[in-house]
Write a protein that holds these residues in place. Structure first.
Motif, PDB file in Angstrom:
ATOM      1  N   ILE A   1     -38.039  28.893 -33.365  1.00 22.75           N
ATOM      2  CA  ILE A   1     -38.617  29.020 -32.882  1.00 22.75           C
ATOM      3  C   ILE A   1     -37.928  29.092 -31.049  1.00 22.75           C
ATOM      4  O   ILE A   1     -36.801  28.941 -30.606  1.00 22.75           O
ATOM      5  N   HIS A   2     -38.209  29.161 -30.168  1.00 20.13           N
ATOM      6  CA  HIS A   2     -38.083  29.850 -28.353  1.00 20.13           C
ATOM      7  C   HIS A   2     -38.306  29.376 -27.525  1.00 20.13           C
ATOM      8  O   HIS A   2     -39.661  29.195 -27.679  1.00 20.13           O
ATOM      9  N   GLY A   3     -37.595  28.620 -26.939  1.00 22.38           N
ATOM     10  CA  GLY A   3     -38.925  28.397 -25.228  1.00 22.38           C
ATOM     11  C   GLY A   3     -38.015  28.138 -24.398  1.00 22.38           C
ATOM     12  O   GLY A   3     -36.713  28.177 -24.453  1.00 22.38           O
TER      13      GLY A   3
ATOM     14  N   PHE B   1     -47.919  20.854 -29.354  1.00 27.72           N
ATOM     15  CA  PHE B   1     -47.991  21.341 -27.772  1.00 27.72           C
ATOM     16  C   PHE B   1     -49.191  20.953 -27.031  1.00 27.72           C
ATOM     17  O   PHE B   1     -49.641  20.260 -26.527  1.00 27.72           O
ATOM     18  N   GLU B   2     -49.920  21.173 -28.511  1.00 29.39           N
ATOM     19  CA  GLU B   2     -52.102  20.652 -27.644  1.00 29.39           C
ATOM     20  C   GLU B   2     -51.899  18.418 -27.571  1.00 29.39           C
ATOM     21  O   GLU B   2     -52.624  18.752 -27.155  1.00 29.39           O
ATOM     22  N   LYS B   3     -51.450  18.553 -28.795  1.00 34.96           N
ATOM     23  CA  LYS B   3     -51.945  17.125 -28.888  1.00 34.96           C
ATOM     24  C   LYS B   3     -50.166  16.318 -27.945  1.00 34.96           C
ATOM     25  O   LYS B   3     -50.795  15.283 -27.360  1.00 34.96           O
TER      26      LYS B   3
ATOM     27  N   TYR C   1     -50.077  20.114 -23.363  1.00 34.31           N
ATOM     28  CA  TYR C   1     -50.338  21.201 -22.475  1.00 34.31           C
ATOM     29  C   TYR C   1     -51.306  22.080 -23.132  1.00 34.31           C
ATOM     30  O   TYR C   1     -51.812  22.384 -24.570  1.00 34.31           O
ATOM     31  N   ASN C   2     -51.913  23.095 -22.477  1.00 28.14           N
ATOM     32  CA  ASN C   2     -52.697  23.754 -22.599  1.00 28.14           C
ATOM     33  C   ASN C   2     -52.131  25.394 -23.127  1.00 28.14           C
ATOM     34  O   ASN C   2     -50.955  25.735 -22.197  1.00 28.14           O
TER      35      ASN C   2
ATOM     36  N   THR D   1     -40.112  20.056 -20.672  1.00 31.30           N
ATOM     37  CA  THR D   1     -40.490  19.019 -21.427  1.00 31.30           C
ATOM     38  C   THR D   1     -40.398  20.071 -22.610  1.00 31.30           C
ATOM     39  O   THR D   1     -40.326  19.045 -24.287  1.00 31.30           O
ATOM     40  N   ALA D   2     -40.835  20.804 -23.430  1.00 35.23           N
ATOM     41  CA  ALA D   2     -41.385  21.866 -24.447  1.00 35.23           C
ATOM     42  C   ALA D   2     -39.546  22.724 -24.501  1.00 35.23           C
ATOM     43  O   ALA D   2     -39.437  21.958 -25.906  1.00 35.23           O
TER      44      ALA D   2
END
Ligand code: CMP
Length: 151
Positions: free
Chosen positions: A115-117, A26-28, A31-32, A84-85
């Motif tokens: 993972i959950h989003g 996510f960082e790459k 996203y923050n 996007t996630a």
């Protein structure tokens, strides 16, 4: 436009020491991380999170699993973060998730899909409110740290 989404690394991801691997994606991507904590959820919290699945045959197993150990609760912020996630995560069934997605690269089991989003902006608002107090979420402002290295 700028959105926040709720991301959760499930107990299997924590057990497999995949926290860094997943967060870094996510960082790459750009996203923050504006909220982040490790906790073992109560049954009450897990049931509230999965309230929409209450009548499903796998509900009890799902709650047992989520409460079995620590999870990482995350708030991700950035442009179009919710959709996007979800694209980055893949689909519910890891075996149907394309390589390059988080599930497509790291899991094979629907009950252990790491993972959950949140599935919508409304779900994200509800889930963030469930897992975080407002003071636990930061107002992220990029800072220019170049002055440290200039002279
Ligand atoms: P998630 O996308 O977090 O939301 C609902 C969860 O239910 C899903 O991930 C899976 O982990 C879980 N789930 C869905 N279908 C099944 C199933 N057939 N058996 C066990 N768990 C399931």
């Amino acid at each position: 436009s700028k959105e926040r989404t709720y991301i959760m690394l499930k107990p299997d991801a924590v057990n497999r020491r995949l926290i860094g691997e997943i967060l870094s994606r996510f960082e790459k991507r750009g996203y923050n991380v504006v909220g982040l904590k490790v906790l073992t959820p109560s049954r009450e919290l897990a049931e509230a999170h999965y309230a929409e699945h209450k009548e499903r045959p796998f509900f009890k197993g799902l709650v047992d699993f989520l409460t079995s150990g620590p999870v990482v609760a995350i708030v991700i912020e950035g442009d179009n973060a919710v959709a996007t996630a979800r694209t980055m995560i893949g689909v519910t069934k890891p075996q149907a998730s394309a390589p390059g997605t988080i599930r497509g690269d790291l899991s094979i089991d629907v009950g252990r899909n790491i993972i959950h989003g949140s599935d919508s902006v409304e779900s994200a608002r509800r889930e963030i409110g469930l897992w975080f107090r407002p003071v636990e979420i930061v107002d992220f402002k990029p800072v220019d740290h170049a002055w440290v290295y200039e002279k």
